[in-house]
Enzyme design. Structure first.
Site, PDB file in Angstrom:
ATOM      1  N   ASP A  25      41.414  33.233  62.923  1.00  0.00           N
ATOM      2  CA  ASP A  25      42.759  32.633  62.905  1.00  0.00           C
ATOM      3  C   ASP A  25      43.727  33.470  63.726  1.00  0.00           C
ATOM      4  O   ASP A  25      43.587  34.694  63.799  1.00  0.00           O
ATOM      5  CB  ASP A  25      43.236  32.537  61.447  1.00  0.00           C
ATOM      6  CG  ASP A  25      44.417  31.598  61.299  1.00  0.00           C
ATOM      7  OD1 ASP A  25      44.707  30.829  62.244  1.00  0.00           O
ATOM      8  OD2 ASP A  25      45.063  31.623  60.230  1.00  0.00           O
ATOM      9  N   GLY A  26      44.714  32.790  64.318  1.00  0.00           N
ATOM     10  CA  GLY A  26      45.808  33.502  64.981  1.00  0.00           C
ATOM     11  C   GLY A  26      45.762  33.473  66.508  1.00  0.00           C
ATOM     12  O   GLY A  26      46.543  34.177  67.153  1.00  0.00           O
ATOM     13  N   HIS A  42      43.038  30.940  72.790  1.00  0.00           N
ATOM     14  CA  HIS A  42      41.676  30.490  72.456  1.00  0.00           C
ATOM     15  C   HIS A  42      40.658  31.134  73.414  1.00  0.00           C
ATOM     16  O   HIS A  42      39.566  31.524  73.009  1.00  0.00           O
ATOM     17  CB  HIS A  42      41.578  28.967  72.541  1.00  0.00           C
ATOM     18  CG  HIS A  42      42.418  28.260  71.501  1.00  0.00           C
ATOM     19  ND1 HIS A  42      42.428  28.628  70.179  1.00  0.00           N
ATOM     20  CD2 HIS A  42      43.281  27.203  71.596  1.00  0.00           C
ATOM     21  CE1 HIS A  42      43.248  27.831  69.505  1.00  0.00           C
ATOM     22  NE2 HIS A  42      43.783  26.966  70.338  1.00  0.00           N
ATOM     23  N   SER A  70      37.554  22.996  62.692  1.00  0.00           N
ATOM     24  CA  SER A  70      37.456  22.354  61.381  1.00  0.00           C
ATOM     25  C   SER A  70      37.608  20.847  61.515  1.00  0.00           C
ATOM     26  O   SER A  70      38.159  20.357  62.515  1.00  0.00           O
ATOM     27  CB  SER A  70      38.528  22.905  60.433  1.00  0.00           C
ATOM     28  OG  SER A  70      39.768  22.299  60.718  1.00  0.00           O
ATOM     29  N   SER A  71      37.167  20.121  60.490  1.00  0.00           N
ATOM     30  CA  SER A  71      37.321  18.659  60.557  1.00  0.00           C
ATOM     31  C   SER A  71      38.802  18.275  60.578  1.00  0.00           C
ATOM     32  O   SER A  71      39.152  17.179  60.986  1.00  0.00           O
ATOM     33  CB  SER A  71      36.570  17.963  59.418  1.00  0.00           C
ATOM     34  OG  SER A  71      36.466  18.777  58.290  1.00  0.00           O
ATOM     35  N   TRP A  74      41.113  18.037  64.372  1.00  0.00           N
ATOM     36  CA  TRP A  74      41.303  16.845  65.214  1.00  0.00           C
ATOM     37  C   TRP A  74      42.764  16.431  65.271  1.00  0.00           C
ATOM     38  O   TRP A  74      43.179  15.710  66.170  1.00  0.00           O
ATOM     39  CB  TRP A  74      40.481  15.660  64.667  1.00  0.00           C
ATOM     40  CG  TRP A  74      39.010  15.831  64.808  1.00  0.00           C
ATOM     41  CD1 TRP A  74      38.138  16.148  63.812  1.00  0.00           C
ATOM     42  CD2 TRP A  74      38.222  15.703  65.998  1.00  0.00           C
ATOM     43  NE1 TRP A  74      36.859  16.232  64.296  1.00  0.00           N
ATOM     44  CE2 TRP A  74      36.880  15.953  65.635  1.00  0.00           C
ATOM     45  CE3 TRP A  74      38.506  15.395  67.324  1.00  0.00           C
ATOM     46  CZ2 TRP A  74      35.834  15.906  66.547  1.00  0.00           C
ATOM     47  CZ3 TRP A  74      37.462  15.349  68.239  1.00  0.00           C
ATOM     48  CH2 TRP A  74      36.149  15.606  67.850  1.00  0.00           C
ATOM     49  N   LEU A 136      19.694  38.244  64.486  1.00  0.00           N
ATOM     50  CA  LEU A 136      20.886  37.655  63.860  1.00  0.00           C
ATOM     51  C   LEU A 136      20.838  36.116  63.902  1.00  0.00           C
ATOM     52  O   LEU A 136      20.485  35.544  64.931  1.00  0.00           O
ATOM     53  CB  LEU A 136      22.125  38.129  64.640  1.00  0.00           C
ATOM     54  CG  LEU A 136      23.460  37.492  64.241  1.00  0.00           C
ATOM     55  CD1 LEU A 136      23.940  38.034  62.896  1.00  0.00           C
ATOM     56  CD2 LEU A 136      24.523  37.746  65.311  1.00  0.00           C
ATOM     57  N   ARG A 193      39.099  36.900  57.135  1.00  0.00           N
ATOM     58  CA  ARG A 193      40.048  36.019  57.826  1.00  0.00           C
ATOM     59  C   ARG A 193      41.065  36.884  58.554  1.00  0.00           C
ATOM     60  O   ARG A 193      41.625  37.805  57.962  1.00  0.00           O
ATOM     61  CB  ARG A 193      40.761  35.079  56.846  1.00  0.00           C
ATOM     62  CG  ARG A 193      41.713  34.135  57.576  1.00  0.00           C
ATOM     63  CD  ARG A 193      42.322  33.077  56.691  1.00  0.00           C
ATOM     64  NE  ARG A 193      43.075  32.124  57.494  1.00  0.00           N
ATOM     65  CZ  ARG A 193      43.193  30.839  57.252  1.00  0.00           C
ATOM     66  NH1 ARG A 193      42.607  30.323  56.193  1.00  0.00           N
ATOM     67  NH2 ARG A 193      43.903  30.058  58.043  1.00  0.00           N
ATOM     68  N   ARG A 199      43.750  32.346  52.748  1.00  0.00           N
ATOM     69  CA  ARG A 199      43.160  31.144  52.141  1.00  0.00           C
ATOM     70  C   ARG A 199      41.849  30.808  52.840  1.00  0.00           C
ATOM     71  O   ARG A 199      41.577  31.304  53.930  1.00  0.00           O
ATOM     72  CB  ARG A 199      44.138  29.961  52.200  1.00  0.00           C
ATOM     73  CG  ARG A 199      44.632  29.646  53.578  1.00  0.00           C
ATOM     74  CD  ARG A 199      45.622  28.477  53.609  1.00  0.00           C
ATOM     75  NE  ARG A 199      46.187  28.375  54.940  1.00  0.00           N
ATOM     76  CZ  ARG A 199      47.321  28.940  55.328  1.00  0.00           C
ATOM     77  NH1 ARG A 199      48.055  29.608  54.471  1.00  0.00           N
ATOM     78  NH2 ARG A 199      47.740  28.835  56.570  1.00  0.00           N
ATOM     79  N   SER A 201      40.889  27.556  53.623  1.00  0.00           N
ATOM     80  CA  SER A 201      41.049  26.427  54.549  1.00  0.00           C
ATOM     81  C   SER A 201      39.782  25.597  54.714  1.00  0.00           C
ATOM     82  O   SER A 201      39.366  25.296  55.842  1.00  0.00           O
ATOM     83  CB  SER A 201      41.533  26.923  55.921  1.00  0.00           C
ATOM     84  OG  SER A 201      42.772  27.549  55.810  1.00  0.00           O
ATOM     85  N   GLU A 212      33.121  38.199  48.741  1.00  0.00           N
ATOM     86  CA  GLU A 212      34.276  39.097  48.782  1.00  0.00           C
ATOM     87  C   GLU A 212      35.147  38.645  49.959  1.00  0.00           C
ATOM     88  O   GLU A 212      34.634  38.353  51.039  1.00  0.00           O
ATOM     89  CB  GLU A 212      33.834  40.547  49.000  1.00  0.00           C
ATOM     90  CG  GLU A 212      32.979  41.101  47.884  1.00  0.00           C
ATOM     91  CD  GLU A 212      33.722  41.146  46.551  1.00  0.00           C
ATOM     92  OE1 GLU A 212      34.955  41.318  46.549  1.00  0.00           O
ATOM     93  OE2 GLU A 212      33.050  40.989  45.509  1.00  0.00           O
TER      94      GLU A 212
END
Ligand code: FPP
Length: 251
Positions: A25-26, A42, A70-71, A74, A136, A193, A199, A201, A212
């Site tokens: 985020d951010g 981005h 995320s859905s 959009w 990984l 996050r 949160r 989200s 955690e």
């Protein structure tokens, strides 16, 4: 001090999470603070993705899940949606060979229904080419929403009940987990996050039951090995009880 993401020193000093999820985020705030277009945030976010994947691989973390789209995303302006789709495509085109060489297995979770054919083909290609890799597992949550994931699982189970394949009395938490997009992926131990927001989200809400949570006060384009270290350090200090009691041996 040697950073914990230095694989030579880490494993003996910290109990590593098997699965780390990241809510990246951010990007927009990072760009606005520098009077740059959101796209630049981005784009620099993709560089942070590369740093996170490399650090997780070097450490020997089993699974790294990244919340890429995320859905609900959009609802952003069409140009920004296009930009995010374009960046994912570019990332796969440019980085797939290198990921494969580094033994990374790519998994994509989320709904494929609304995605353009060329993007769908590329996502399938990334999964197929890397499916036998043993390092990984990089899980990219794209067009992903936890509520939709649970709805899809409930529908699948309801169909099996309706056809008589299963008895409703056998429905339990294991059966639900087996019908999520993450059926073959362990639950995240740590969810990070960035941006200071606190949160989930709609990210892995079922799977995060005992994760955690670590919230870092930096924007995603700033995420680097030192930030990963800090999250792992905080994780290492947590006492995980899974609803039980502290320091009481199981009898
Ligand atoms: C949140 O920042 C970030 C996103 C919605 C997208 C994350 C996508 C990438 C880093 C690039 C593509 C991903 C991969 C895996 C190659 P925001 O735009 O919500 O930031 P803001 O809250 O500051 O506006």
């Amino acid at each position: 001090m040697t950073p914990v993401t230095d694989p030579r020193t880490l494993t003996s000093s910290i109990d590593l999470p098997r699965h780390v999820g990241i809510i990246m985020d951010g990007n927009g705030r990072w760009a606005s603070a520098r009077s740059l277009p959101r796209f630049e945030g981005h784009r620099r976010g993709v560089d942070a993705v590369r740093r996170a994947v490399r650090a997780a691989g070097d450490l020997g973390i089993g699974y790294l899940s990244l919340y890429a789209f995320s859905s609900e995303n959009w609802s952003r302006p069409p140009q920004e949606v296009d930009d995010l789709m374009g960046l994912l495509k570019r990332f796969i085109r440019i980085d797939l060979a290198d990921l494969h060489k580094r033994n990374v297995r790519v998994r994509i979770i989320g709904s494929r229904i609304d995605l353009a054919n060329d993007l769908n083909d590329l996502l399938n290609e990334a999964e197929v080419i890397t499916q036998d890799n043993t390092g990984l597992t990089l899980v990219i949550a794209f067009n992903y929403g936890a509520r939709q994931e649970i709805v899809d699982a409930v529908r699948k189970i309801a169909l099996q009940v309706a056809s008589g394949e299963i008895d409703p009395r056998v429905i339990d938490k294991h059966l639900i987990a087996q019908n999520l997009y993450t059926a073959d992926i362990p639950d995240p131990d740590l969810i990070i996050r960035t941006s200071g927001e606190q949160r989930l989200s709609n990210f892995m809400m079922w799977q995060a039951a005992y994760a955690e949570l670590v919230f870092l006060p930096l924007q995603w384009p700033e995420f680097d090995a030192a930030a990963f270290d800090e999250a792992l350090r905080q994780y290492g200090q947590r006492e995980r009880r899974f609803g039980g009691l502290a320091n009481v041996p199981n009898k």
